[in-house]
Design a protein around this motif. Structure first.
Motif, PDB file in Angstrom:
ATOM      1  N   GLU A 196       0.829  -1.213   0.000  1.00  0.00           N
ATOM      2  CA  GLU A 196       0.000   0.000   0.000  1.00  0.00           C
ATOM      3  C   GLU A 196       0.861   1.260   0.000  1.00  0.00           C
ATOM      4  O   GLU A 196       0.572   2.217  -0.713  1.00  0.00           O
ATOM      5  CB  GLU A 196      -0.954  -0.019   1.194  1.00  0.00           C
ATOM      6  N   ARG A 197       1.915   1.275   0.805  1.00  0.00           N
ATOM      7  CA  ARG A 197       2.833   2.422   0.823  1.00  0.00           C
ATOM      8  C   ARG A 197       3.487   2.607  -0.544  1.00  0.00           C
ATOM      9  O   ARG A 197       3.588   3.725  -1.056  1.00  0.00           O
ATOM     10  CB  ARG A 197       3.953   2.203   1.854  1.00  0.00           C
ATOM     11  N   ALA A 198       3.926   1.514  -1.134  1.00  0.00           N
ATOM     12  CA  ALA A 198       4.592   1.586  -2.437  1.00  0.00           C
ATOM     13  C   ALA A 198       3.630   2.106  -3.506  1.00  0.00           C
ATOM     14  O   ALA A 198       4.018   2.922  -4.354  1.00  0.00           O
ATOM     15  CB  ALA A 198       5.154   0.223  -2.821  1.00  0.00           C
ATOM     16  N   LEU A 199       2.397   1.663  -3.467  1.00  0.00           N
ATOM     17  CA  LEU A 199       1.413   2.146  -4.444  1.00  0.00           C
ATOM     18  C   LEU A 199       1.144   3.634  -4.245  1.00  0.00           C
ATOM     19  O   LEU A 199       1.092   4.394  -5.214  1.00  0.00           O
ATOM     20  CB  LEU A 199       0.110   1.342  -4.334  1.00  0.00           C
ATOM     21  N   GLN A 200       0.996   4.061  -3.008  1.00  0.00           N
ATOM     22  CA  GLN A 200       0.756   5.483  -2.712  1.00  0.00           C
ATOM     23  C   GLN A 200       1.918   6.354  -3.185  1.00  0.00           C
ATOM     24  O   GLN A 200       1.719   7.456  -3.692  1.00  0.00           O
ATOM     25  CB  GLN A 200       0.561   5.697  -1.203  1.00  0.00           C
ATOM     26  N   GLU A 201       3.137   5.851  -2.990  1.00  0.00           N
ATOM     27  CA  GLU A 201       4.326   6.627  -3.318  1.00  0.00           C
ATOM     28  C   GLU A 201       4.872   6.323  -4.711  1.00  0.00           C
ATOM     29  O   GLU A 201       5.931   6.806  -5.083  1.00  0.00           O
ATOM     30  CB  GLU A 201       5.402   6.392  -2.246  1.00  0.00           C
TER      31      GLU A 201
ATOM     32  N   SER B 195      12.931  -5.137  -2.014  1.00  0.00           N
ATOM     33  CA  SER B 195      13.905  -4.931  -3.080  1.00  0.00           C
ATOM     34  C   SER B 195      13.289  -4.058  -4.161  1.00  0.00           C
ATOM     35  O   SER B 195      12.110  -4.186  -4.475  1.00  0.00           O
ATOM     36  CB  SER B 195      14.320  -6.283  -3.688  1.00  0.00           C
ATOM     37  N   GLY B 196      14.115  -3.163  -4.703  1.00  0.00           N
ATOM     38  CA  GLY B 196      13.661  -2.341  -5.814  1.00  0.00           C
ATOM     39  C   GLY B 196      14.073  -0.889  -5.695  1.00  0.00           C
ATOM     40  O   GLY B 196      14.086  -0.158  -6.679  1.00  0.00           O
TER      41      GLY B 196
ATOM     42  N   ALA C 254       9.419  -5.189  -4.678  1.00  0.00           N
ATOM     43  CA  ALA C 254       8.973  -6.542  -4.367  1.00  0.00           C
ATOM     44  C   ALA C 254       9.217  -6.721  -2.875  1.00  0.00           C
ATOM     45  O   ALA C 254      10.167  -6.152  -2.317  1.00  0.00           O
ATOM     46  CB  ALA C 254       9.760  -7.575  -5.167  1.00  0.00           C
ATOM     47  N   VAL C 255       8.356  -7.499  -2.224  1.00  0.00           N
ATOM     48  CA  VAL C 255       8.487  -7.713  -0.778  1.00  0.00           C
ATOM     49  C   VAL C 255       8.192  -9.175  -0.466  1.00  0.00           C
ATOM     50  O   VAL C 255       7.325  -9.788  -1.085  1.00  0.00           O
ATOM     51  CB  VAL C 255       7.550  -6.777   0.034  1.00  0.00           C
ATOM     52  N   GLU C 256       8.948  -9.688   0.500  1.00  0.00           N
ATOM     53  CA  GLU C 256       8.741 -11.056   0.953  1.00  0.00           C
ATOM     54  C   GLU C 256       8.834 -11.101   2.472  1.00  0.00           C
ATOM     55  O   GLU C 256       9.686 -10.433   3.062  1.00  0.00           O
ATOM     56  CB  GLU C 256       9.807 -11.984   0.371  1.00  0.00           C
TER      57      GLU C 256
ATOM     58  N   ASP D 291       4.404  -3.475 -10.480  1.00  0.00           N
ATOM     59  CA  ASP D 291       4.861  -3.119 -11.812  1.00  0.00           C
ATOM     60  C   ASP D 291       6.200  -2.397 -11.715  1.00  0.00           C
ATOM     61  O   ASP D 291       6.434  -1.616 -10.791  1.00  0.00           O
ATOM     62  CB  ASP D 291       3.852  -2.193 -12.507  1.00  0.00           C
ATOM     63  N   GLY D 292       7.062  -2.685 -12.679  1.00  0.00           N
ATOM     64  CA  GLY D 292       8.369  -2.051 -12.700  1.00  0.00           C
ATOM     65  C   GLY D 292       9.456  -2.886 -12.054  1.00  0.00           C
ATOM     66  O   GLY D 292      10.631  -2.541 -12.139  1.00  0.00           O
TER      67      GLY D 292
END
Length: 153
Positions: free
Chosen positions: A32-37, A130-131, A42-44, A58-59
């Protein structure tokens, strides 16, 4: 970031428990944070070798899974965040891979993986992002655990 700050984070972010549901909540927090920002990450989250949560936005590229695996291996081997291990070895002016005789194909001392530590048990898993830059990967993982621990911003 200083080594003492990283150790303090590890101490402060010791959890009372870490269930599958909590892994889902922490993973969703990162996404959610990544989408907002508008971040490509990727997260595990893993516990005792079992992947409880994985998502890639995406990306990202398939290579992100390799970075996650390699950074997580560092945490599981040493019980410290991958950023801590990188900065610790830099402070000693030595190569992580040479010092610990590990294969770079299996270990990456780059920030982004953080130990999941449970009170009275110890390190039981990892959260790995990661990313982004290694510092930003690290901070997003820390923020997710702070959220779980009720310490979110």
């Amino acid at each position: 970031m200083k080594l003492t700050e990283l150790l303090a984070q590890e101490h402060t972010l010791t959890l009372q428990s870490f269930t599958n549901q909590e892994a889902l909540r922490a993973g969703q927090y990162v996404i959610e944070r990544a989408l907002q920002e508008q971040l490509s990450v990727a997260v595990e989250l893993k516990r005792n070798g079992q992947r409880l949560f994985y998502a890639a936005l995406d990306g990202t590229a398939p290579d992100q899974e390799e970075w996650i695996r390699r950074k997580s291996n560092v945490v599981l081997r040493h019980g410290h965040s991958s950023l801590y291990m990188r900065l610790y070895n830099e402070s000693k002016q030595r190569s992580y891979h040479t010092m610990y005789a590990v294969d770079p194909a299996d270990y990456a001392d780059a920030g982004g993986s953080f130990p999941i530590r449970v009170t009275g048990v110890g390190v039981i898993g990892t959260i790995t992002v990661s990313g982004l830059s290694q510092e930003a990967d690290h901070q997003l993982a820390v923020d997710a655990l702070m959220y779980l621990n009720g310490q979110d911003k």
